[in-house]
Motif scaffolding. Structure first.
Motif: not given
Length: 131
Positions: A35-41, A43-47, A49-58, A92-97
Motif C-alpha cells: 500500500s506504499a504507493p496508495e499512501i503517497c497518493a 496523503y499527497a506526500i512528496s516522498v 513509495p520506495a522511501y515509504v517502504r524503507h520506513a515501513i521496513r525499519q 492527517q498528513t502530519d501524522h503520516v510524515m
C-alpha cells in the motif's frame, strides 16, 4: 475514495504459536508494503513509495527481537490498527510524515551530555517542603 470503516477491519486474535505470529506479521508487512504507493497518493506526500517502504521496513525491523507471543500479538494489533487508520485516511498528513516516516530512535547521549542537561539540585525546592 470514500471512507468505509469496516473495509479493513479484522477481528483481534491471539496467536497460538510463534509460527502463527510470524505468518500474521508477514501478512501485515505485505499489506503495508503493497500500500506504499496508495499512501503517497492518498496523503499527497512528496516522498517516493520506495522511501515509504524503507520506513515501513525499519519499523518492522525494530521489533524483530521480540519473542514473547503476547507482546507480538499486541504489536500486531497496534500495527493492524495503524494500517486501518492510515488507509481509511483517518490521519492527517502530519501524522503520516511524523509518526510513520520519521525515525523513532532517540539520539544516544554520553554521560557528560546527560550531566550538562541536569538541574542544579540546590536550586530545586521540593514540593512538599512548604516553602
Amino acid at each position: 475514495m470514500t471512507t468505509i470503516p469496516a473495509r479493513l477491519a479484522t477481528l483481534s486474535r491471539t496467536s497460538s504459536s510463534i509460527t502463527e505470529s510470524r505468518k500474521r506479521a508477514l501478512k501485515l508487512y505485505r499489506d503495508w508494503y503493497r500500500s506504499a504507493p496508495e499512501i503517497c497518493a492518498l496523503y499527497a506526500i512528496s516522498v517516493s513509495p520506495a522511501y515509504v517502504r524503507h520506513a515501513i521496513r525499519q519499523r518492522f525491523e525494530r521489533n524483530r527481537h521480540v519473542t514473547d507471543p503476547r507482546a507480538i500479538d499486541v504489536l500486531l494489533l497496534k500495527g493492524r490498527q495503524d494500517y486501518q487508520e492510515t488507509m481509511n485516511v483517518w490521519k492527517q498528513t502530519d501524522h503520516v510524515m511524523g509518526i510513520l516516516l520519521e525515525p523513532q530512535d532517540r539520539p544516544k547521549r554520553t554521560f557528560l551530555q546527560k550531566f550538562y542537561e541536569g538541574r542544579d539540585e540546590e536550586a530545586v525546592i521540593p514540593a512538599a517542603s512548604g516553602i
